[in-house]
Design a protein around this motif. Structure first.
Motif, PDB file in Angstrom:
ATOM      1  N   GLU A 173       0.854  -1.186   0.000  1.00 32.65           N
ATOM      2  CA  GLU A 173       0.000   0.000   0.000  1.00 32.65           C
ATOM      3  C   GLU A 173       0.891   1.237   0.000  1.00 32.65           C
ATOM      4  N   LEU A 225      -1.840   3.718   4.270  1.00 29.93           N
ATOM      5  CA  LEU A 225      -1.735   2.942   5.506  1.00 29.93           C
ATOM      6  C   LEU A 225      -1.942   3.807   6.730  1.00 29.93           C
ATOM      7  N   ARG A 229       1.919  -3.979   3.931  1.00 27.79           N
ATOM      8  CA  ARG A 229       0.831  -3.761   4.885  1.00 27.79           C
ATOM      9  C   ARG A 229       1.228  -4.290   6.271  1.00 27.79           C
ATOM     10  N   PRO A 274      -5.778  -1.570   4.905  1.00 30.92           N
ATOM     11  CA  PRO A 274      -6.052  -1.756   3.473  1.00 30.92           C
ATOM     12  C   PRO A 274      -7.543  -1.845   3.155  1.00 30.92           C
TER      13      PRO A 274
END
Length: 490
Positions: A54, A59, A87, A93
């Motif tokens: 991400e 995040l 992540r 997410p």
């Protein structure tokens, strides 16, 4: 001419904080994930598989003690100078996914997700930088019925994977109650509020007396080091202590004590009412305090929870590597996070969910002896004549087509003893043997390796003769005989 220095060989070792997982462990995890997914699916949740990477911006900074974008996560700068990261959980997410696809998703959106997450934190015993999580979340439902449902589903999940009632407890609290306590204390300084929250999180370890000391001047820890306190007066600290010790003999008593702890705080009263409603909803479904209970000491570490929070704790003891008894502790947790999607859309979207630490749960079950042990390997078709490999491949194809796990020995077939050693190392239950003589007579030899090992341990010669571990059967009966032996040891 100067000699060119050879590059040193790389060391064959896993990076610090990571580990490799082999056959039985991978199988056990896959079976557990399948069992958990079955419960989630039964509750009406849909599967989601999102990207492992991400943007750092997406995040957010929700890990404890994070001040820089590459602190706490594994992050790097992309070609366009934007920051990317692996992540650190499956919830952040989800907020991005929902915000991005909200026009195409049902409301509420119920999803579950499973997979590895990565945290750039100091590793320790049983604490790795890569581990599996298994999440279920409801986005778009403001009612605490959604929170109660998650708690019920968590209890059902633990029982399905092998934790019986009495060996676990789902504990429920509400951050609104805690916010009401902080409001009653009159703390305006964010740093001081955060320090109080961290102190509350230590209640299980240091007890009421330890919390009083940490809220005040400080205390000596077990190592003799002095830990500075928050600096509150006894009067300021009292609402926190009242909150932490408000658990009563039953849910009604706990709720009454919490009402007293929050005083005149509206947000606190709202939190208490939500806990009371959750308790009533769970009781209506048959989830009593032996499975799920209100517990004011539950404070989740991540900063995005806004309402009910819950934690699943295993209550049985296991032995550590030094043979000492210890508690397993928490294996799952979650709560309501109504502000997470708002970061992307500007509009508050209610959401609640739970995350199960699969690796921690697996480790506890292994220690308890409820999973683990020897995993049955494949049937091994031995090779007596390398020129007849097609015959052996035909045999293994028959076994596989019948749903039996099987393989042909693909090493050097010259030493037959090595083939049986290989089968033993693979934990194979059966070896199939067909030499030239057997081929001419239309038979095969089926060797029961499990029985052979048992007889070799303790059987007398007479017992050995009475219970032979090798059978000669017609070639056409290969599958039937192998299945008979496998069923015997299943």
């Amino acid at each position: 001419m100067a000699k060119v220095k050879k590059a040193p060989r790389p060391k064959a070792q896993t990076p610090k904080g990571f580990r490799d997982y082999f056959g039985p462990e991978v199988t056990e995890r896959a079976e557990m994930l399948e069992a958990i997914a079955g419960v989630y699916h039964r509750y009406g949740f849909d599967a989601l598989e999102s990207s492992a990477v991400e943007t750092v911006e997406a995040l957010g900074k929700f890990l404890p003690d994070v001040d820089r974008p590459n602190e706490g996560v594994f992050a790097w700068q992309d070609e366009d100078e934007s920051w990317m990261a692996l992540r650190y959980d499956l919830t952040a997410p989800l907020a991005r996914v929902y915000a991005q696809h909200r026009n195409d998703l049902p409301l509420p959106y119920r999803r579950y997700a499973m997979g590895p997450v990565w945290r750039n934190e100091k590793p320790g015993p049983g604490r790795f930088r890569q581990f599996y999580q298994c999440d279920a979340d409801t986005v778009g439902a403001a009612s605490v019925a959604a929170d109660a449902e998650i708690c019920a589903m968590l209890a059902d999940t633990l029982e399905v994977v092998g934790i019986p009632r009495g060996d676990y407890l789902v504990r429920v609290n509400n951050r609104k109650v805690l916010n009401g306590v902080l409001e009653t204390m009159g703390l305006d300084d964010d740093a001081q509020r955060d320090a109080v929250l961290r102190t509350i999180d230590k209640f299980d370890k240091v007890g009421e007396a330890g919390v009083r000391e940490l809220l005040g001047k400080g205390r000596l820890d077990a190592s003799g080091a002095y830990i500075d306190g928050v600096g509150l007066s006894d009067a300021q600290a009292e609402p926190v202590v009242a909150f932490l010790t408000s658990k009563g003999a039953d849910a009604a008593a706990t709720v009454a004590n919490l009402r007293a702890a929050v005083g005149s705080s509206e947000i606190g009263a709202e939190g208490v009412a939500e806990l009371e409603e959750i308790g009533a909803l769970l009781a209506a479904q048959g989830y009593g305090p032996d499975r799920i209970e209100i517990d004011p000491s539950v404070v989740r570490g991540l900063g995005y929870y806004t309402g009910p929070v819950f934690e699943a704790e295993l209550t049985f003891e296991i032995f550590d590597e030094k043979g000492r008894k210890r508690q397993v502790g928490s294996v799952a947790g979650g709560g309501r996070y109504d502000d997470l999607v708002k970061r992307f859309t500007g509009q508050a979207v209610p959401a609640t969910g739970v995350s199960i630490g699969v690796d921690r749960l697996l480790a506890a079950l292994r220690e308890k002896g409820r999973i683990g042990g020897t995993v049955q390997g494949p049937v091994v078709v031995t090779v007596m004549d390398r020129d007849r490999m097609a015959d052996y491949q035909a045999m293994v194809a028959e076994l596989r087509n019948a749903g039996i796990r099987a393989e042909v020995y693909l090493g050097n077939p010259k030493n037959f003893g090595n083939q049986l050693k290989y089968a033993d190392k693979r934990s194979s239950p059966v070896a199939v043997i067909e030499g030239g003589d057997e081929k001419d007579r239309g038979v095969v030899q089926i060797k029961d390796l499990v029985l052979g090992a048992k007889l070799a341990e303790s059987a007398s010669l007479e017992e050995w003769k009475e219970r032979p571990s090798q059978y000669e059967v017609a070639r056409g009966d290969l599958v039937a005989k192998v299945r008979e032996i496998l069923n015997q040891w299943a």
